[in-house]
Motif scaffolding. Structure first.
Motif: not given
Length: 730
Positions: A551-567
């Protein structure tokens, strides 16, 4: 809320569900005709009334405006329910992807829940009204003094707190009594199963009673390591719960409870490879021995109840729980060449304090209270990975500390509009705050830190809100009770644990929000020979929490798993719990849930079309789950008796991830179980034979796939198990 034709579409593919609902509609008329034909209704068989504490005081399940499934002590014993996974197939709509004692447990109800076990859960777990936080150390429930298990479907935030947006599972245990009672049981079975269990209860002094229940269970393992030639996936568990109860003058009651668990089951539970030439269910090839594991945990609670006057009662419930996993070492690839090994230490300390005031009167029953929960969670993981083709393994060390405080002020009451109609209003205001730190290091094979990747101290996030509930109920006739409700629930997000990048370590997610509409019918017909509980429900999600990679955080792609409000998402369906007394000593029960779900909006993790999950189904949300049971008691001429319990369960194929990856799908599952019990004329001795998964089916119930590492493994359901138990009651 969806129109009725949408629910009809839910049922079309589910012939079992349709047949059961048709039976529920026709059975009352058929039984009524039989009664009119000459049967004396006073002598007719009847289903016993079920009492629940779903609304924090005891009431009949059939006049409580909540969809609740109940498993009582007899059924717990007959079906061998000793862990959370035992609820699957017994209470429709419940999914528990992890099934072994040392695995973190996450429960889903109606497709809500089963997220990362170390994070806040959407389904609250309670032991005698004391909350158990996160998903660690909640698997095992082999307490011989369990009186019943209540599964509350739908948001329960107004009475049970923030992290119960999917529902709640309540373990209700017996309070000590002055009457002397004791029983002991010794059991043995296939795969080296050995068990010792017991319970004692009685008066210790005037006004003081005590009880003690204990359990000790072993087996030689459900799996096999073909490289080492030894059994793995072994069980080695001891549990106990002791209680003291003092009843004094002036309406004061004090109950002190202490429980504990020691679990030394090995961690070779989910590393059965699917990408091996000789792959087979429950076969591992790792050169390492059984994964080292030890969990010590437990807690205590102090419950004070004081009668303040007619219909008025004050309660104070104090709880403290702690556990520690050390060591916990597991191989994830299951191959001869090691691909991924983790060695972690997990520790949690939790304190809860609740003050509650209850009033019951002619026109109003109400509950109000204040709840404080404090949680300290420490997690450290040393990981070794060696992708295919890599010249040497790489080691890393991740560490997390989280301190969470949740404060809630709540009130709920039911006002009688008239003799047959009631209005329930509930509200909970809460504030949750989390502080913590994350750090990540490169490490040596000896576990020594060699280079720092990031340090993220001083993490802090906070959320607050109000959770409402409103319900209208009516006793439509002496046999039929109707209700409709609206409730909101939230699940706390907070910071990620064991994050591999600074961006994901600092990313705090907002609470996941669920709004649920529900309409239900609870009926008791033909003199109590038939009971039917039906509920239509519709869930709307905002800020759905998902664990995503890329996913992207602050426009930067993050390749490890991250818990986010997605949907944003929704689900809807129908629950049905039916029971029919076929005779004075024969009972048939059916439980089922038909469910539909979809993501209406989804944050596209990487921007690629393949990562667009709109229209996908929610994970752990099978379209159909069902169970049925037939119980019969046969008296013998000698005064002894034979009891038979036959049960079957079914869960349709479903997905384990938000992408609905077919390679990770959980296949349809069907199980057959049985128990036969002989009781002596004196009722002091009993001999039982219990069999689970009698057809010896093997299904992957949890999948792990890490393509860059060559990891593709499965956790399987337990194989066929037989257990012979001799019990003596004094």
């Amino acid at each position: 809320m969806l129109p009725i034709h949408a629910y009809c579409r839910v049922m079309r593919p589910a012939s079992l569900a349709g047949a059961t609902l048709a039976w529920a509609a026709l059975a009352p008329a058929a039984l009524a005709q039989a009664s009119a034909a000459g049967h004396d209704e006073q002598d007719a068989p009847a289903i016993p009334e079920v009492v629940v504490s779903a609304e924090r005081f005891t009431s009949l399940a059939r006049t409580t405006p909540v969809s609740v499934g109940v498993i009582e002590a007899r059924e717990i014993e007959a079906k061998g329910i000793v862990d959370l996974h035992g609820l699957v197939g017994v209470i429709a709509g419940v999914a528990v992807p992890n099934g072994f004692s040392n695995m973190p447990q996450a429960v889903a109800i109606r497709g809500v829940g089963a997220s990362l076990p170390a994070m806040s859960q959407a389904v609250g777990i309670y032991l005698d009204d004391v909350p158990l936080l996160r998903g660690y150390a909640t698997a095992l429930w082999d307490f011989p003094d369990i009186e019943r298990i209540e599964v509350l479907r739908g948001p329960q935030g107004s009475l049970y707190g923030q992290n119960s947006s999917g529902g709640a599972v309540k373990f209700v245990t017996r309070a000590p009594t002055p009457e002397r009672q004791a029983w002991f049981a010794l059991a043995g079975g296939n795969r080296g199963a050995r068990e010792l269990r017991g319970y004692v209860n009685g008066a210790l002094a005037p006004g003081l009673s005590g009880s003690l229940g204990f359990s000790r269970r072993f087996n030689d393992g459900f799996g096999y390591n073909a490289t080492r030639g030894e059994r793995v996936n072994r069980l080695d568990v001891a549990q106990f719960q002791g209680k003291l109860r003092w009843t004094g003058r002036r309406g004061l009651e004090v109950v002190l409870a202490v429980d504990g668990v020691a679990d030394r089951s090995d961690t070779h539970t989910l590393n059965y490879p699917l990408n091996h030439p000789r792959a087979a269910p429950r076969i591992s090839f790792t050169p390492h021995g059984p994964g080292a594991f030890e969990r010590l945990g437990g807690g205590g609670s102090l419950r004070l109840v004081k009668a303040l006057g007619e219909g008025l009662e004050l309660r104070a419930i104090t709880g403290y729980r702690r556990y520690r996993d050390d060591p916990s070492v597991a191989d994830f690839g299951g191959l001869e060449t090691t691909r991924m090994v983790i060695s972690q230490v997990v520790e949690q300390k939790a304190f809860s304090q609740e003050l509650q005031l209850q009033g019951r009167g002619e026109g109003l029953d109400w509950t109000a209270g204040l709840m404080l929960v404090r949680d300290e969670f420490d997690f450290r993981r040393l990981t070794m990975v060696q992708p295919p083709g890599a010249p040497a393994p790489a080691w890393s060390d991740a560490q997390t500390r989280q301190e969470t405080r949740d404060l809630g002020l709540y009130a709920q009451g039911r006002y009688r509009l008239d003799a047959a109609t009631g209005l329930t209003l509930g509200l909970r205001a809460y504030q949750t705050r989390q502080k913590g730190r994350n750090e990540f290091w490169r490490a040596s094979s000896a576990g020594l830190r060699t280079a720092n990747v990031y340090l993220a101290p001083g993490l802090e996030t906070e959320s607050s809100g109000v959770l409402p509930r409103i319900a209208l109920d009516r006793q439509w006739s002496p046999a039929t009770y109707l209700y409709a409700s609206y409730a909101r629930g939230e699940k706390f997000g907070g910071f990620n644990r064991a994050a591999e990048s600074l961006a994901s370590a600092r990313q705090a997610s907002d609470p996941e929000r669920v709004a649920t509409f529900e309409a239900g019918l609870k009926g008791r017909y033909a003199g109590g020979a038939l009971t039917a509980n039906l509920a239509l429900f519709h869930n709307d999600y905002d800020d759905y929490l998902a664990s995503l990679t890329g996913t992207r955080i602050g426009g930067v792609q993050v390749n490890d798993s991250v818990l986010i409000n997605a949907a944003r998402a929704r689900s809807y369906g129908i629950d049905a719990d039916l029971a029919l007394a076929l005779g004075q000593r024969t009972r048939w029960t059916v439980t089922l849930e038909a469910l539909r779900s979809r993501f209406d909006d989804f944050v596209n993790p990487s921007g690629a079309d393949a990562a667009n999950f709109v229209g996908k189904e929610l994970p752990n949300a099978p379209r159909l789950s069902a169970g049925t049971s037939l119980v019969h008691l046969l008296p013998l001429r000698s005064g002894a008796s034979l009891g038979l319990d036959l049960s079957a369960s079914y869960m349709r194929r479903h997905f384990s991830d938000v992408s609905n990856n077919a390679a990770l799908a959980i296949p349809s599952q069907a199980y057959l179980h049985a128990a036969l019990v002989y009781r002596s004329p004196s009722r002091k001795w009993s001999l039982s034979l219990r069999g689970r998964n009698l057809t010896d089916k093997a299904y992957p119930t949890l999948r792990t796939r890490i393509a860059p590492l060559g990891v593709d493994t499965a956790y399987y359901n337990p194989p066929r198990t037989l257990l012979l138990t001799l019990r003596y009651d004094h």
